[in-house]
Design an enzyme around this catalytic site. Sequence first.
Site, PDB file in Angstrom:
ATOM      1  N   CYS A 122      -2.423   9.365   2.558  1.00  0.00           N
ATOM      2  CA  CYS A 122      -2.091   8.716   1.287  1.00  0.00           C
ATOM      3  C   CYS A 122      -3.172   8.954   0.249  1.00  0.00           C
ATOM      4  CB  CYS A 122      -1.841   7.230   1.482  1.00  0.00           C
ATOM      5  SG  CYS A 122      -3.198   6.376   2.292  1.00  0.00           S
ATOM      6  N   GLU A 153       0.874  -1.183   0.000  1.00  0.00           N
ATOM      7  CA  GLU A 153       0.000   0.000   0.000  1.00  0.00           C
ATOM      8  C   GLU A 153       0.900   1.219   0.000  1.00  0.00           C
ATOM      9  OE1 GLU A 153      -3.104  -0.184  -0.301  1.00  0.00           O
ATOM     10  OE2 GLU A 153      -3.458  -2.285   0.144  1.00  0.00           O
TER      11      GLU A 153
HETATM   12  P1  NDP Z   1       8.507   4.950   4.212  1.00  0.00           P
HETATM   13  O1  NDP Z   1       8.462   4.244   2.911  1.00  0.00           O
HETATM   14  O2  NDP Z   1       9.622   5.861   4.481  1.00  0.00           O
HETATM   15  O3  NDP Z   1       8.512   3.906   5.420  1.00  0.00           O
HETATM   16  C1  NDP Z   1       7.486   2.946   5.583  1.00  0.00           C
HETATM   17  C2  NDP Z   1       7.962   1.885   6.547  1.00  0.00           C
HETATM   18  O4  NDP Z   1       8.988   1.105   5.938  1.00  0.00           O
HETATM   19  C3  NDP Z   1       8.555   2.437   7.835  1.00  0.00           C
HETATM   20  O5  NDP Z   1       8.205   1.608   8.917  1.00  0.00           O
HETATM   21  C4  NDP Z   1      10.033   2.367   7.540  1.00  0.00           C
HETATM   22  O6  NDP Z   1      10.816   2.342   8.689  1.00  0.00           O
HETATM   23  C5  NDP Z   1      10.112   1.053   6.808  1.00  0.00           C
HETATM   24  N1  NDP Z   1      11.317   0.872   6.009  1.00  0.00           N
HETATM   25  C6  NDP Z   1      12.193   1.813   5.577  1.00  0.00           C
HETATM   26  N2  NDP Z   1      13.167   1.229   4.813  1.00  0.00           N
HETATM   27  C7  NDP Z   1      12.878  -0.095   4.786  1.00  0.00           C
HETATM   28  C8  NDP Z   1      13.483  -1.222   4.147  1.00  0.00           C
HETATM   29  N3  NDP Z   1      14.569  -1.091   3.379  1.00  0.00           N
HETATM   30  N4  NDP Z   1      12.922  -2.432   4.303  1.00  0.00           N
HETATM   31  C9  NDP Z   1      11.792  -2.581   5.041  1.00  0.00           C
HETATM   32  N5  NDP Z   1      11.172  -1.548   5.661  1.00  0.00           N
HETATM   33  C10 NDP Z   1      11.701  -0.322   5.531  1.00  0.00           C
HETATM   34  O7  NDP Z   1       7.092   5.678   4.341  1.00  0.00           O
HETATM   35  P2  NDP Z   1       6.622   6.703   5.446  1.00  0.00           P
HETATM   36  O8  NDP Z   1       6.716   6.075   6.794  1.00  0.00           O
HETATM   37  O9  NDP Z   1       7.332   7.996   5.206  1.00  0.00           O
HETATM   38  O10 NDP Z   1       5.076   6.855   5.118  1.00  0.00           O
HETATM   39  C11 NDP Z   1       4.575   7.769   4.185  1.00  0.00           C
HETATM   40  C12 NDP Z   1       4.219   7.060   2.898  1.00  0.00           C
HETATM   41  O11 NDP Z   1       3.267   6.053   3.183  1.00  0.00           O
HETATM   42  C13 NDP Z   1       3.565   7.979   1.891  1.00  0.00           C
HETATM   43  O12 NDP Z   1       4.076   7.722   0.609  1.00  0.00           O
HETATM   44  C14 NDP Z   1       2.104   7.573   1.960  1.00  0.00           C
HETATM   45  O13 NDP Z   1       1.386   7.858   0.799  1.00  0.00           O
HETATM   46  C15 NDP Z   1       2.213   6.111   2.232  1.00  0.00           C
HETATM   47  N6  NDP Z   1       0.967   5.605   2.805  1.00  0.00           N
HETATM   48  C16 NDP Z   1       0.186   4.771   2.055  1.00  0.00           C
HETATM   49  C17 NDP Z   1      -1.015   4.314   2.547  1.00  0.00           C
HETATM   50  C18 NDP Z   1      -1.852   3.360   1.775  1.00  0.00           C
HETATM   51  O14 NDP Z   1      -2.629   2.633   2.384  1.00  0.00           O
HETATM   52  N7  NDP Z   1      -1.759   3.291   0.458  1.00  0.00           N
HETATM   53  C19 NDP Z   1      -1.499   4.725   3.862  1.00  0.00           C
HETATM   54  C20 NDP Z   1      -0.601   5.583   4.572  1.00  0.00           C
HETATM   55  C21 NDP Z   1       0.591   6.009   4.042  1.00  0.00           C
HETATM   56  P3  NDP Z   1      11.421   3.717   9.247  1.00  0.00           P
HETATM   57  O15 NDP Z   1      10.278   4.662   9.462  1.00  0.00           O
HETATM   58  O16 NDP Z   1      12.001   3.289  10.518  1.00  0.00           O
HETATM   59  O17 NDP Z   1      12.389   4.210   8.221  1.00  0.00           O
END
Ligand code: NDP
Length: 498
Positions: free
Chosen positions: A275, A241
């Site tokens: 999102c 997502e």
């Molecule tokens: P990120 O992609 O930065 O991070 C998402 C998660 O992935 C975090 O827990 C992050 O950890 C983790 N992560 C980072 N690097 C890795 C890796 N290499 N392998 C596995 N996990 C990893 O997103 P954001 O947290 O900034 O969230 C915002 C984004 O989420 C926006 O693009 C938004 O549109 C999307 N979103 C989509 C939704 C949907 O349902 N379609 C709903 C809500 C948000 P850490 O934070 O510790 O880096």
Amino acid sequence: MTDQIDRVNERTFESLDPRTGLALATYPIADTADVEFAVARARSAATWWDALGFAGRRTWLLKYKSAIARDAASLAAVITAETGKPDDDAILEIQLGVEHIDWAARNAEKTLKQRKVGSGLLAVNQKAYVGYRPFGVVGVIGPWNYPVFTPMGSIAYALAAGNTVVFKPSELTPGVGVWLAEKWASLAAPHPVFQTVTGDGSTGTALVESGVDKIAFTGSTATAKKVMATCAKSLTPLVAECGGKDAMLVDSDANIAAAVEFATFGAMGNAGQTCAGVERIYVAAPVYDRFVAEFASAVRALKPGGTKTSSYGPMTLGKQSDIVRGQIEDALAKGGKVVVGGLDSLHGPYVDPVVLTDVPEDSTAITEETFGPTVVVNKVRNLEEAIARANASKYGLGASVFTKDAAVGRRAAEKLDCGVVTVNSVLGFAAVPALPFGGTGDSGFGRIHGADGLREFSTVKSLTVQGFAAPVDLLTMNRKARNVKISVLALKLRHGRG
Ligand code: NDP
């Protein structure tokens, strides 16, 4: 992990209040060994959880949701502290999350219990069934913008389908993740059916590599690609997502006052960090000037800040302000106009509302996710042109259509390339647990929520039971010539006459 005692790894990080930058608490950065330990515990709990069956799991999940609802104020306080969003928004998010736990718990059996299907003419001697089995352990990786509602769309459905869950929250919202797992542990400590591991991206990678049976990822498209590449190594299935660039389409006969109200909420609510928030608005020419005037006046009245009554809070991820600034600069450089706010709207962790018009469609404010309280309002000839522009995006999460004629709205919805459409509202789907949620293109794939969300966390088991020997038996190495002749004749009679 919340209850691991003999920790070897002692790396930690702090969660911060984005309104002040002050540290709230310190959490471990779970490393590979910590994550594997949590996954092993989850695997040991999976047998108990699976054996409970749908009815037993439903009882536990309903207890869990009641415990969250009773203690919502304490959870809301953690959400507010870690994201900076106003209390009301935090409570609303919890309410939506609890609704989803309730729905998943109550609908898992109906959706996933084994059902009989027709066995067809060629297999009249067999009974056929389709059933759904849990994967085992599901790793859930969540974002920070809705730290309860968003991951709960995977956690609740995965649990209801019979899986156990290890959850890695965003490093910006670890306290929320820990709160949710501790609430489960307060009910069923001997059964680590739902655990949280805290940490940064390396913890997320460790979870993806840990041998879990499925990954549910919510976050940016860029991270989803990395997660998918890691999943590919072990053929671990993934539901992704990701981000969005949702368009609102306003037809010439729309109720402008209602469209303005929803546009204000959809674009500015949660500081635009949604999102499926409204990031582009395409308005039909006859009502364009009126829409822009009323919308500008509505957003000017908003009061962002860090208090309980603020319209919305700060940018939770500070560096997101740089993306917002870059998009405004790019739009202005390409000929876009500012109607409300501008580059001065960015101050400290806050961004005041920004409304841009006449922004060329190749500007980053149109092509890239903004994730801030900045929105583009462009004029179009009619609804058809609005649909074409909405569909030109690489993202395909959601869209909304405003029109007096619901039938026109529904026809437009059919033509929009995205996962969810609302007619005459925005984000209304979030409160309908029965509706699957997810996107296309760069917005990801697979579905959470609803019956499809339950199936997303299940493997399909097909079954046939032979009741008697087939009258015309072809599944044998000793086929009789007579049976082959009958089957050739049946093929012609049944399918060859069209
Ligand atoms: P990120 O992609 O930065 O991070 C998402 C998660 O992935 C975090 O827990 C992050 O950890 C983790 N992560 C980072 N690097 C890795 C890796 N290499 N392998 C596995 N996990 C990893 O997103 P954001 O947290 O900034 O969230 C915002 C984004 O989420 C926006 O693009 C938004 O549109 C999307 N979103 C989509 C939704 C949907 O349902 N379609 C709903 C809500 C948000 P850490 O934070 O510790 O880096």
